[in-house]
Design an enzyme around this catalytic site. Structure first.
Site, short mmCIF file in Angstrom:
data_model
loop_
_atom_site.label_atom_id
_atom_site.label_comp_id
_atom_site.label_asym_id
_atom_site.label_seq_id
_atom_site.Cartn_x
_atom_site.Cartn_y
_atom_site.Cartn_z
N GLU A 93 37.70 40.20 23.65
CA GLU A 93 38.35 41.02 24.67
C GLU A 93 39.30 40.18 25.51
O GLU A 93 39.06 38.99 25.75
CB GLU A 93 37.30 41.70 25.55
CG GLU A 93 36.50 42.74 24.78
CD GLU A 93 35.45 43.47 25.60
OE1 GLU A 93 35.05 44.56 25.18
OE2 GLU A 93 35.05 42.95 26.66
N CYS A 106 44.07 37.51 31.25
CA CYS A 106 42.79 36.81 31.13
C CYS A 106 42.44 36.79 29.65
O CYS A 106 42.19 37.85 29.07
CB CYS A 106 41.72 37.52 31.96
SG CYS A 106 40.08 36.76 31.80
N CYS A 113 29.99 32.95 23.21
CA CYS A 113 30.08 31.76 24.06
C CYS A 113 29.02 30.74 23.67
O CYS A 113 27.92 31.09 23.26
CB CYS A 113 29.92 32.13 25.53
SG CYS A 113 30.28 30.75 26.65
N CYS A 117 25.05 31.16 30.54
CA CYS A 117 25.00 31.61 31.93
C CYS A 117 24.26 32.95 32.01
O CYS A 117 24.63 33.91 31.33
CB CYS A 117 26.41 31.75 32.50
SG CYS A 117 27.37 30.23 32.43
N CYS A 120 26.27 36.34 32.94
CA CYS A 120 27.48 36.69 32.20
C CYS A 120 27.14 37.46 30.94
O CYS A 120 26.31 37.03 30.13
CB CYS A 120 28.25 35.41 31.85
SG CYS A 120 29.78 35.73 30.96
N GLU A 165 33.83 29.30 26.31
CA GLU A 165 34.05 28.10 27.11
C GLU A 165 35.24 27.35 26.51
O GLU A 165 35.14 26.76 25.43
CB GLU A 165 32.79 27.23 27.10
CG GLU A 165 32.96 25.80 27.59
CD GLU A 165 33.60 25.68 28.96
OE1 GLU A 165 34.69 25.06 29.05
OE2 GLU A 165 33.05 26.20 29.94
N SER A 196 39.66 27.66 33.00
CA SER A 196 38.41 27.70 33.75
C SER A 196 37.27 27.22 32.86
O SER A 196 37.07 27.73 31.77
CB SER A 196 38.12 29.13 34.23
OG SER A 196 36.88 29.18 34.92
N SER A 219 33.81 26.90 37.21
CA SER A 219 32.89 27.99 37.51
C SER A 219 31.62 27.37 38.08
O SER A 219 30.76 26.92 37.34
CB SER A 219 32.61 28.76 36.21
OG SER A 219 31.85 29.90 36.44
N LEU A 220 31.51 27.33 39.41
CA LEU A 220 30.48 26.52 40.07
C LEU A 220 29.23 27.33 40.44
O LEU A 220 28.14 27.06 39.95
CB LEU A 220 31.08 25.86 41.32
CG LEU A 220 30.19 24.89 42.10
CD1 LEU A 220 29.72 23.74 41.24
CD2 LEU A 220 30.93 24.37 43.34
N HIS A 221 29.35 28.25 41.37
CA HIS A 221 28.31 29.23 41.74
C HIS A 221 27.11 28.66 42.49
O HIS A 221 26.41 29.41 43.14
CB HIS A 221 27.83 30.03 40.53
CG HIS A 221 28.95 30.59 39.73
ND1 HIS A 221 29.94 31.37 40.28
CD2 HIS A 221 29.27 30.46 38.42
CE1 HIS A 221 30.81 31.72 39.35
NE2 HIS A 221 30.44 31.17 38.22
N ASN A 295 30.14 41.33 39.51
CA ASN A 295 30.29 42.53 38.70
C ASN A 295 29.04 42.73 37.87
O ASN A 295 28.67 41.86 37.07
CB ASN A 295 31.52 42.39 37.81
CG ASN A 295 32.74 42.03 38.64
OD1 ASN A 295 33.14 42.78 39.52
ND2 ASN A 295 33.31 40.87 38.39
N CYS A 338 35.37 40.00 35.89
CA CYS A 338 34.78 38.70 35.55
C CYS A 338 33.31 38.85 35.18
O CYS A 338 32.54 39.49 35.90
CB CYS A 338 34.89 37.74 36.74
SG CYS A 338 36.52 37.05 36.96
#
Length: 345
Positions: A93, A106, A113, A117, A120, A165, A196, A219-221, A295, A338
Site C-alpha cells: 500500500e 508515503c 515488515c 512493532c 503497527c 523497514e 523513516s 520512529s522512537l515512541h 491510529n 500511520c
C-alpha cells in the site's frame, strides 16, 4: 522460448551494450532508458521513436514488471490509499497525503515488515520480500499522476513511512531514491525526501557513510529502553544507547538534524518520566519532534493519550528549546494513516 528478463534491472550502459551486441546502435539504449525512467513507459509499444521491429524484438527478450494500482480509496479529507499489485501478485500500500501547501507520497519498501512493532498493523503481515527499486519508483510515479489529477499540482514530498523497514532493504531503497532524484528520472530534490527508520544502528552508520542528501527520521515512541522494548520488541537487539551512538555518527558525518516520530499512548508513555526521558534523548544531537496522533488497529492495549498528555509533551519540549509539531492524522476513515497499512480491504 526465451526467458524474458526484467529490463529495469539493467543500467543504461548495459542496455547500450545489449543493443550493440544485437547489431543496433548503442544510442537505442539511451532511448529505452529514458522511456523506462523519465517517461514511465509501461509497454514497449509506447516507445514510438523505436522501429516496430525493434519494439517486437525488445518484447521478445524483456519484460517491464510495472506495478498496477489494483484498488484506490479516497478519504473524506482527500487522502488517497492505493493497493498496489506487484508483478508476482503480492500487494503493498502507498498513500497520497494532500495539504493546502504540499502533496506527500508515503511509499512502501517491503511486502510486510522485518520488525515486530506491536502497535503497527503492517508488522502482523511479516516480511514476504523486499521491493525492487522500480517497484518503489512506480509508487511515486502513480501518486504524482494522482496529485496532478485530484490536486492540480505535482507531488512535492516523499516519505518512506509505508510498509516495511527501509534500512532492511538498503540497496534497493537507495537505488530508487537515486532514480527519483536523478535528472534521468523524476528530478525531485532529495531535500524533499525523508527516510523513516525504526532504528537499525549499523545501517544508520552505513547511511551516514554514503552521505545522502535526503532527511532521516527515527520512529522512537519511547526514550526508556524497557518501555520501548515492550512496544517495539526488536529494541532488545538495538537498544537506545546503540541508536544514540549511530545518530551521533550520522550528525557528525552529515550535519543533518534527525526528526523523532513519536506516538503518545494512554498508560504507556504519557507520564512526566516519559517526557523527561525524551527531552534528554533530544539533547544527543540537534533534532525536532513530531508528535503523531495514534491510529487504531483494533488492539485494546493501545489507546490515544489524553490532550493533557500531548500538551505536557509539547509544553516541555518547547521549554527546552526543542522544535515540536503535533501531527493530526489524515486518511483514518480508509485505514491510510500511520501504522494502519496492512492490505485491509
Amino acid at each position: 522460448m526465451i526467458k524474458k528478463r526484467d529490463i529495469r534491472s539493467y543500467t543504461k550502459e548495459e542496455l547500450r551494450n545489449f543493443f550493440e551486441e544485437n547489431g543496433e546502435k548503442a544510442f537505442r539504449g539511451n532511448q529505452v532508458y529514458e522511456w523506462l525512467w523519465k517517461k514511465g513507459a509501461h509497454t514497449f509499444d509506447e516507445m514510438t521513436n523505436l522501429s516496430k521491429s525493434t519494439r517486437v524484438f525488445m518484447d521478445e527478450h524483456f519484460t517491464i514488471n510495472h506495478i498496477k494500482v489494483d484498488h484506490m480509496q479516497r478519504s473524506n479529507d482527500g487522502t488517497i490509499k492505493n493497493a498496489v499489485k506487484l508483478h508476482d501478485g503480492l500487494v503493498v500500500e502507498s498513500v497520497m497525503i494532500p495539504t493546502p501547501t504540499r502533496t506527500t507520497a508515503c511509499v512502501s519498501s517491503q511486502v510486510g515488515c522485518s520488525l515486530n512493532c506491536e502497535f503497527c498493523a503492517t508488522a502482523r503481515l511479516k516480511r514476504m520480500r523486499n521491493l525492487n527499486p522500480d517497484e518503489i519508483y512506480d509508487q511515486v510515479v502513480a501518486i504524482d499522476k494522482q496529485s496532478r489529477i485530484y490536486n492540480n499540482r505535482p507531488l512535492s514530498n516523499i516519505v518512506f513511512m509505508g510498509m516495511g523497514e527501509p534500512l532492511m532493504n538498503y540497496n534497493n531503497v537507495l537505488k530508487a531514491i537515486e532514480k527519483i532524484t536523478g535528472d534521468e528520472g523524476l528530478g525531485m530534490s532529495p531535500k524533499r525526501i525523508t527516510l523513516s527508520t525504526s532504528g537499525v544502528p549499523k545501517m544508520i552508520k552505513k547511511l551516514a557513510d554514503d552521505q545522502p542528501k535526503f532527511n532521516l527520521a527515527l520512529s522512537l515512541h519511547s526514550a526508556i529502553d524497557e518501555k520501548r522494548t515492550q512496544i517495539m520488541p526488536f529494541n532488545e537487539q538495538f537498544p537506545l544507547e546503540d541508536i544514540a551512538d549511530s545518530l551521533k555518527y550520522w550528525y557528525n558525518k552529515t550535519g543533518t538534524k534527525v526528526t523523532y516520530e513519536y506516538v503518545v499512548w494512554k498508560g504507556i508513555n504519557d507520564q512526566k518520566e516519559d517526557v523527561d526521558a525524551l527531552v534528554d534523548y533530544c539533547k544527543i544531537i540537534p533534532c525536532k519532534v513530531n508528535i503523531i496522533e495514534y491510529n487504531s488497529i483494533d488492539d485494546p492495549r493501545f489507546e490515544q493519550a489524553s490532550q493533557q498528555a500531548l500538551n505536557l509533551y509539547e509544553r516541555t519540549l518547547e521549554a527546552n528549546g526543542i522544535v515540536v509539531n503535533v501531527r493530526r492524522s489524515r486518511g483514518k476513515d480508509i485505514d491510510a494513516a500511520c501504522g494502519q497499512l496492512a492490505n485491509k480491504p
